[in-house]
Write an enzyme that holds these catalytic residues in place. Structure first.
Site, PDB file in Angstrom:
ATOM      1  N   LYS A  63       0.810  -1.224   0.000  1.00 53.79           N
ATOM      2  CA  LYS A  63       0.000   0.000   0.000  1.00 53.79           C
ATOM      3  C   LYS A  63       0.842   1.273   0.000  1.00 53.79           C
ATOM      4  CE  LYS A  63      -3.988  -2.102   2.268  1.00 53.79           C
ATOM      5  NZ  LYS A  63      -4.999  -2.034   3.309  1.00 53.79           N
ATOM      6  N   ASP A  99      -9.964   2.347   2.692  1.00 52.58           N
ATOM      7  CA  ASP A  99      -9.964   1.696   4.016  1.00 52.58           C
ATOM      8  C   ASP A  99     -10.495   2.655   5.079  1.00 52.58           C
ATOM      9  OD1 ASP A  99      -8.820  -0.764   3.246  1.00 52.58           O
ATOM     10  OD2 ASP A  99      -6.793   0.058   3.373  1.00 52.58           O
ATOM     11  N   GLY A 228     -14.336  -7.342  11.807  1.00 55.37           N
ATOM     12  CA  GLY A 228     -13.929  -6.472  10.701  1.00 55.37           C
ATOM     13  C   GLY A 228     -14.647  -6.728   9.384  1.00 55.37           C
TER      14      GLY A 228
HETATM   15  N1  LIG Z   1     -11.207  -5.858   8.005  1.00 48.58           N
HETATM   16  C1  LIG Z   1     -10.425  -5.272   7.146  1.00 48.58           C
HETATM   17  O1  LIG Z   1     -10.868  -4.766   6.103  1.00 48.58           O
HETATM   18  C2  LIG Z   1      -8.944  -5.191   7.399  1.00 48.58           C
HETATM   19  C3  LIG Z   1      -8.162  -4.383   6.563  1.00 48.58           C
HETATM   20  C4  LIG Z   1      -6.787  -4.319   6.817  1.00 48.58           C
HETATM   21  C5  LIG Z   1      -6.230  -5.063   7.852  1.00 48.58           C
HETATM   22  N2  LIG Z   1      -7.029  -5.833   8.632  1.00 48.58           N
HETATM   23  C6  LIG Z   1      -6.420  -6.580   9.763  1.00 48.58           C
HETATM   24  O2  LIG Z   1      -5.790  -5.634  10.620  1.00 48.58           O
HETATM   25  C7  LIG Z   1      -4.666  -6.230  11.249  1.00 48.58           C
HETATM   26  C8  LIG Z   1      -3.459  -5.326  11.140  1.00 48.58           C
HETATM   27  O3  LIG Z   1      -3.076  -5.136   9.809  1.00 48.58           O
HETATM   28  P1  LIG Z   1      -1.914  -4.086   9.432  1.00 48.58           P
HETATM   29  O4  LIG Z   1      -1.892  -4.006   7.959  1.00 48.58           O
HETATM   30  O5  LIG Z   1      -2.066  -2.839  10.201  1.00 48.58           O
HETATM   31  O6  LIG Z   1      -0.610  -4.884   9.949  1.00 48.58           O
HETATM   32  P2  LIG Z   1       0.837  -4.308  10.271  1.00 48.58           P
HETATM   33  O7  LIG Z   1       1.104  -3.037   9.538  1.00 48.58           O
HETATM   34  O8  LIG Z   1       1.770  -5.466  10.096  1.00 48.58           O
HETATM   35  O9  LIG Z   1       0.777  -3.938  11.858  1.00 48.58           O
HETATM   36  C9  LIG Z   1       0.590  -4.923  12.818  1.00 48.58           C
HETATM   37  C10 LIG Z   1       0.418  -4.275  14.215  1.00 48.58           C
HETATM   38  O10 LIG Z   1       0.038  -5.319  15.100  1.00 48.58           O
HETATM   39  C11 LIG Z   1       0.937  -5.337  16.211  1.00 48.58           C
HETATM   40  N3  LIG Z   1       1.058  -6.749  16.629  1.00 48.58           N
HETATM   41  C12 LIG Z   1       1.310  -7.820  15.863  1.00 48.58           C
HETATM   42  N4  LIG Z   1       1.251  -8.946  16.589  1.00 48.58           N
HETATM   43  C13 LIG Z   1       0.975  -8.567  17.864  1.00 48.58           C
HETATM   44  C14 LIG Z   1       0.801  -9.264  19.091  1.00 48.58           C
HETATM   45  N5  LIG Z   1       0.905 -10.603  19.143  1.00 48.58           N
HETATM   46  N6  LIG Z   1       0.514  -8.567  20.193  1.00 48.58           N
HETATM   47  C15 LIG Z   1       0.389  -7.216  20.134  1.00 48.58           C
HETATM   48  N7  LIG Z   1       0.558  -6.483  19.012  1.00 48.58           N
HETATM   49  C16 LIG Z   1       0.850  -7.160  17.896  1.00 48.58           C
HETATM   50  C17 LIG Z   1       2.230  -4.739  15.699  1.00 48.58           C
HETATM   51  O11 LIG Z   1       2.951  -4.231  16.818  1.00 48.58           O
HETATM   52  P3  LIG Z   1       4.549  -3.957  16.732  1.00 48.58           P
HETATM   53  O12 LIG Z   1       4.685  -2.601  16.129  1.00 48.58           O
HETATM   54  O13 LIG Z   1       4.977  -4.005  18.139  1.00 48.58           O
HETATM   55  O14 LIG Z   1       5.135  -5.050  15.897  1.00 48.58           O
HETATM   56  C18 LIG Z   1       1.678  -3.638  14.781  1.00 48.58           C
HETATM   57  O15 LIG Z   1       1.311  -2.502  15.516  1.00 48.58           O
HETATM   58  C19 LIG Z   1      -4.482  -7.603  10.626  1.00 48.58           C
HETATM   59  O16 LIG Z   1      -5.029  -8.558  11.486  1.00 48.58           O
HETATM   60  C20 LIG Z   1      -5.310  -7.527   9.355  1.00 48.58           C
HETATM   61  O17 LIG Z   1      -5.817  -8.798   8.992  1.00 48.58           O
HETATM   62  C21 LIG Z   1      -8.364  -5.910   8.419  1.00 48.58           C
END
Ligand SMILES: NC(=O)c1ccc[n+]([C@@H]2O[C@H](COP(=O)([O-])OP(=O)(O)OC[C@H]3O[C@@H](n4cnc5c(N)ncnc54)[C@H](OP(=O)(O)O)[C@@H]3O)[C@@H](O)[C@H]2O)c1
Length: 263
Positions: A63, A99, A228
């Protein structure tokens, strides 16, 4: 036939083709939407233009590169620094972020939200934070590590890592981490989460299609909650409107929702 696709890595599990193709069928639009695995995000724009794709969605991890390489970035995407939608306008790439408005649409049923806490500080948290700040909602961001918090600080959010968190009252708590996606983890320590849920009214998980540990706890604490699915649906609906020029009505949105449930 007009061609559409979703770019990502991995992309195999994406439900966007089912969702958009269901929408195309519903309005008798001559379109076909598929998936394209792209490893090097810098090749995405070239692929889009060479293959004469009319519109595309972009997912993890491209993205931000897609934002940088677009010919023109429109609307709220400029503040987020990431895009999830490309439109081919006479050989030029227009880029959008659906989004953020998709998230706002998903929380419409939550009443009187004045402040929110976002757990997580990744790409999704950025889109949500910008969307909430545009709606004048006060934002706190809580992340496991400190190093991703600058963007949110610059946006005017109160920011904490797990080390220094001070809990206040929140109308809405959002899990935007991937904790609970493929494991049984909470997005914070259980103590911190209990403190937050004790003082919140609504909970939303960005993960869809399952009761995550976060949602289980939210339910136990008596919060109104949702996963979500609507967020995913509405980012798709808004992209679909850009792809086709057709304003989505209730029956089109429901067809797209059914599409999401197809295997
Ligand atoms: N429903 C929808 O349309 C939609 C759209 C987009 C994403 N999502 C979901 O949103 C989530 C995040 O996506 P993203 O693109 O933002 O991912 P990302 O950029 O990889 O960010 C992941 C975040 O989660 C934290 N994290 C990961 N594992 C963790 C754990 N075990 N305990 C606590 N914090 C943890 C990370 O913390 P650190 O910085 O400490 O590593 C970071 O802040 C995913 O589950 C994805 O499937 C849903």
């Amino acid at each position: 036939m007009k061609n559409f696709t979703i770019y990502g890595n991995p992309v195999v599990h994406s439900k966007s083709p089912q969702m958009h193709n269901a929408g195309f069928r519903q309005i008798h639009f001559e379109g076909h939407y598929d998936k394209t695995l792209i490893e090097d995000g810098n090749t995405l724009k070239e692929n889009f233009l060479d293959k004469k794709i009319i519109g595309a969605n972009i997912t993890i991890p491209h993205k931000e590169i897609a934002f940088k390489n677009a010919d023109k970035v429109k609307g709220i995407a400029k503040k987020i620094g990431a895009v999830n939608t490309y439109i081919n306008k006479d050989g030029k790439v227009l880029a959008y972020n659906t989004d953020a408005p998709g998230f706002m649409k998903a929380i419409e049923e939550f009443e009187d939200i004045k402040n929110a806490i976002i757990i997580g500080a990744g790409g999704t948290a950025k889109a949500i934070a910008v969307a909430l700040s545009e709606a004048d909602i006060e934002i706190t961001v809580l992340n496991r590590s400190k190093n991703k918090l600058d963007f949110f600080k610059d946006l005017g959010c109160t920011v904490y890592s797990w080390d220094d968190f001070i809990c206040e009252d929140y109308d809405l708590v959002i899990n935007s981490t991937s904790a609970g996606l493929k494991d049984d983890e909470y997005p914070t320590s259980i103590e911190m989460l209990e403190d937050i849920l004790n003082v919140s009214n609504y909970a939303m998980d960005c993960i869809y299609g399952k009761m995550t540990p976060f949602l289980v706890k939210a339910k136990e604490n008596g919060l109104v909650f949702k996963d979500g699915e609507d967020m995913l649906l509405y980012q798709g609906v808004l992209a679909f409107e850009l792809f086709t020029g057709v304003k989505a009505d209730k029956s089109l949105i429901e067809s797209m929702r059914q599409g999401l449930k197809e295997s």
